[in-house]
Design a protein around this motif. Structure first.
Motif, PDB file in Angstrom:
ATOM      1  N   GLY A  67     -19.699  23.034 -16.903  1.00 31.24           N
ATOM      2  CA  GLY A  67     -19.223  24.159 -16.277  1.00 31.24           C
ATOM      3  C   GLY A  67     -19.475  25.513 -17.313  1.00 31.24           C
ATOM      4  O   GLY A  67     -19.631  26.656 -16.693  1.00 31.24           O
ATOM      5  N   LEU A  68     -19.393  25.337 -18.461  1.00 30.78           N
ATOM      6  CA  LEU A  68     -19.353  26.446 -19.299  1.00 30.78           C
ATOM      7  C   LEU A  68     -21.091  26.687 -19.760  1.00 30.78           C
ATOM      8  O   LEU A  68     -22.063  26.009 -19.247  1.00 30.78           O
ATOM      9  CB  LEU A  68     -19.267  26.104 -20.801  1.00 30.78           C
ATOM     10  N   ASP A 106     -16.367  21.496 -12.500  1.00 31.96           N
ATOM     11  CA  ASP A 106     -15.456  20.185 -13.222  1.00 31.96           C
ATOM     12  C   ASP A 106     -15.300  19.344 -12.067  1.00 31.96           C
ATOM     13  O   ASP A 106     -15.875  18.238 -12.179  1.00 31.96           O
ATOM     14  CB  ASP A 106     -14.305  20.583 -13.876  1.00 31.96           C
ATOM     15  N   SER A 124     -12.982  19.313 -18.385  1.00 37.32           N
ATOM     16  CA  SER A 124     -11.763  19.542 -18.961  1.00 37.32           C
ATOM     17  C   SER A 124     -10.810  18.384 -18.526  1.00 37.32           C
ATOM     18  O   SER A 124     -10.950  18.192 -17.327  1.00 37.32           O
ATOM     19  CB  SER A 124     -11.146  21.076 -18.936  1.00 37.32           C
ATOM     20  N   ASN A 179     -12.632  21.448 -26.196  1.00 35.18           N
ATOM     21  CA  ASN A 179     -12.769  22.778 -25.477  1.00 35.18           C
ATOM     22  C   ASN A 179     -11.944  23.591 -26.514  1.00 35.18           C
ATOM     23  O   ASN A 179     -12.572  24.721 -26.820  1.00 35.18           O
ATOM     24  CB  ASN A 179     -11.994  22.559 -23.955  1.00 35.18           C
ATOM     25  N   ARG A 182      -6.140  27.375 -26.387  1.00 39.84           N
ATOM     26  CA  ARG A 182      -6.319  28.385 -25.494  1.00 39.84           C
ATOM     27  C   ARG A 182      -5.672  29.736 -25.982  1.00 39.84           C
ATOM     28  O   ARG A 182      -4.562  29.782 -26.478  1.00 39.84           O
ATOM     29  CB  ARG A 182      -6.007  27.834 -24.051  1.00 39.84           C
ATOM     30  N   ARG A 203      -4.742  33.595 -14.101  1.00 39.91           N
ATOM     31  CA  ARG A 203      -5.609  32.473 -13.480  1.00 39.91           C
ATOM     32  C   ARG A 203      -5.307  31.245 -14.455  1.00 39.91           C
ATOM     33  O   ARG A 203      -5.500  31.258 -15.657  1.00 39.91           O
ATOM     34  CB  ARG A 203      -7.057  32.741 -13.438  1.00 39.91           C
ATOM     35  N   MET A 205      -6.064  26.797 -14.652  1.00 39.57           N
ATOM     36  CA  MET A 205      -6.692  25.747 -14.416  1.00 39.57           C
ATOM     37  C   MET A 205      -6.069  25.061 -13.282  1.00 39.57           C
ATOM     38  O   MET A 205      -5.045  25.391 -13.131  1.00 39.57           O
ATOM     39  CB  MET A 205      -7.236  24.564 -15.436  1.00 39.57           C
ATOM     40  N   PHE A 226     -13.095  27.403 -12.673  1.00 38.87           N
ATOM     41  CA  PHE A 226     -13.603  28.158 -13.739  1.00 38.87           C
ATOM     42  C   PHE A 226     -14.821  28.890 -13.213  1.00 38.87           C
ATOM     43  O   PHE A 226     -15.172  30.101 -13.527  1.00 38.87           O
ATOM     44  CB  PHE A 226     -14.065  27.412 -14.780  1.00 38.87           C
ATOM     45  N   GLU A 242      -6.757  32.199 -19.586  1.00 35.74           N
ATOM     46  CA  GLU A 242      -6.619  31.838 -20.988  1.00 35.74           C
ATOM     47  C   GLU A 242      -7.733  30.711 -21.209  1.00 35.74           C
ATOM     48  O   GLU A 242      -7.794  29.895 -20.416  1.00 35.74           O
ATOM     49  CB  GLU A 242      -5.104  30.972 -21.015  1.00 35.74           C
ATOM     50  N   ASN A 243      -8.322  30.773 -22.264  1.00 33.24           N
ATOM     51  CA  ASN A 243      -9.502  29.947 -22.802  1.00 33.24           C
ATOM     52  C   ASN A 243      -9.486  30.178 -24.122  1.00 33.24           C
ATOM     53  O   ASN A 243      -9.243  31.184 -24.932  1.00 33.24           O
ATOM     54  CB  ASN A 243     -10.799  30.215 -21.967  1.00 33.24           C
ATOM     55  N   PHE A 270     -12.548  17.805 -23.893  1.00 27.79           N
ATOM     56  CA  PHE A 270     -13.356  17.613 -22.885  1.00 27.79           C
ATOM     57  C   PHE A 270     -13.481  16.036 -22.717  1.00 27.79           C
ATOM     58  O   PHE A 270     -13.461  15.251 -23.972  1.00 27.79           O
ATOM     59  CB  PHE A 270     -14.696  18.207 -23.190  1.00 27.79           C
TER      60      PHE A 270
HETATM   61  C1  TK8 Z   1     -15.422  24.614 -17.785  1.00 26.00           C
HETATM   62  C2  TK8 Z   1     -13.926  24.491 -17.712  1.00 26.00           C
HETATM   63  C3  TK8 Z   1     -13.198  25.103 -18.522  1.00 26.00           C
HETATM   64  C4  TK8 Z   1     -11.687  25.328 -18.830  1.00 26.00           C
HETATM   65  C5  TK8 Z   1     -11.115  26.152 -17.801  1.00 26.00           C
HETATM   66  O1  TK8 Z   1     -15.992  23.750 -16.840  1.00 26.00           O
HETATM   67  O2  TK8 Z   1     -11.507  25.776 -16.441  1.00 26.00           O
HETATM   68  O3  TK8 Z   1     -10.746  27.277 -18.043  1.00 26.00           O
HETATM   69  O4  TK8 Z   1     -11.130  25.692 -20.027  1.00 26.00           O
HETATM   70  O5  TK8 Z   1     -13.811  25.023 -19.787  1.00 26.00           O
HETATM   71  O6  TK8 Z   1     -13.600  23.194 -17.968  1.00 26.00           O
END
Ligand code: TK8
Length: 364
Positions: A67-68, A106, A124, A179, A182, A203, A205, A226, A242-243, A270
């Motif tokens: 996803g990144l 994901d 994740s 990952n 955060r 927002r 996950m 994401f 948050e990431n 991950f």
């Molecule tokens: C990327 C996600 C991402 C995760 C999120 O596909 O959804 O915020 O931190 O890294 O897995």
């Protein structure tokens, strides 16, 4: 607490053409230097170690989707994985890498593995808790005081047992990667305490503990894929997210988020997954090769993520992001306010698992 004057992200009233042109030039320059800097600082992809592995003479195509973005530490890890697998299979396994959710986010990627239309992904753990409830332990706030303790748990009995337990439902779980810790960003204000979060649209996950965390802190959380996040931030559908720093930079969230607070509130791993249908077609020697490559990818990706973490935070400051570094007292306030989250989830996750992981922290 350091505050830096902001970089002119948001549109402001009364902007003239010449100022606009200068601004755009500055933006482009900023962006190019951003990716240029990020790219040059990435630790080099290591040489492949290990002999060529004998297969069954058949050729295999392996699509690996994440996803990144391309400038993430995760994608860098994928490039190393591709190098190892292609070299050590003497080209009999060809790895196609996809980023930025090109083949799905994901959860869509996990479903595609189960359907056999995709061979590998590394989501994740957080969005997968409905499938594997024990993964929820990783979403508990401030669980891992250091990344080294996270490694010890994930590479140790607990993590290896979880990979075995997650090798079901059409999936084979073969490794862990990082990952990371955060950090909260938002477009409204500098957050130094939970009271600043009142009503802030954050927002999260798609994960019930993350929703619980931000509700408990007084924010207004929204679960979202994401893949939809940048647009939602840009259009103000949500105020914040948050990431880890490296994701904030590689996904260019700093272009639509002026404020960040170094909360380190959750460490997210991950998990590296293979489609069971694809796995069962491989000879054992190639299954073992994928396991070894997944381990090396994970270790290298941790190194990249940790090498770049502070450097990228510095780059974000230089590009005008107003970053708040909390004092130990301010962090303690977040930790105290979030303690009830452990009570809420202890029974659902399993007190024994939480205690074993916490014991690892004390053992250090
Ligand atoms: C990327 C996600 C991402 C995760 C999120 O596909 O959804 O915020 O931190 O890294 O897995």
């Amino acid at each position: 607490m350091t505050t830096i004057t902001s970089f002119p992200h948001a549109t402001r009233p009364g902007r003239t053409r010449s100022r606009l042109t200068t601004l755009m030039v500055a933006t482009v320059l900023g962006l190019t230097s951003l990716s240029a800097v990020a790219a040059t600082e990435m630790p080099p992809i290591p040489e492949v170690t290990g002999d060529v592995v004998e297969g069954d003479g058949n050729d295999y195509n392996l699509k690996f989707n994440i996803g990144l973005t391309q400038s993430s530490a995760q994608y860098r890890g994928l490039e190393y994985f591709k190098k190892i697998v292609e070299q050590r299979s003497d080209g009999h396994i060809q790895v196609q890498t996809f980023h930025s959710a090109q083949l799905g986010d994901d959860l869509q990627s996990v479903s595609a593995l189960q359907a056999g239309t995709l061979e590998m992904t590394a989501p994740s753990t957080s969005p997968m808790v409905s499938m594997f409830p024990q993964f929820a332990v990783f979403d508990l706030p401030f669980l891992f005081p250091t990344p080294e303790i996270a490694d010890k748990v994930l590479d140790g009995d607990i993590g290896q047992q979880m990979l075995k337990d997650a090798s079901t439902k059409g999936l084979v779980a073969i490794g862990w990667a990082e990952n990371g810790y955060r950090q909260l960003t938002n477009s409204k204000l500098a957050v130094t305490s939970p009271s600043d979060l009142d009503g802030l649209k954050v927002r999260t996950m798609q994960n019930p503990i993350h929703l619980d965390i931000w509700r408990t802190l007084g924010a207004n959380p929204t679960p979202m894929s994401f893949a939809e996040l940048f647009t939602a931030l840009e259009q103000g559908v949500v105020d914040g997210q948050e990431n880890p720093w490296i994701t904030i930079e590689s996904s260019k969230f700093n272009e639509v988020q002026q404020y960040a607070t170094e909360t380190n509130h959750v460490y997210t791993p991950f998990i590296t997954l293979v489609s069971e249908r694809f796995w069962n077609r491989l000879p054992e020697s190639y299954q073992q090769l994928l396991r070894e490559a997944a381990k090396q990818m994970g270790d290298y990706e941790r190194q990249v993520s940790r090498t770049l973490n502070d450097q990228i935070k510095q780059e974000l400051k230089e590009q005008g992001m107003q970053i708040t570094e909390l004092t130990p007292e301010q962090i303690a306030t977040f930790q105290e306010d979030l303690a009830p989250v452990y009570d809420d989830w202890r029974d659902k996750i399993g007190g024994d698992l939480i205690d074993r992981i916490r014991a690892e922290s004390q053992a250090q």
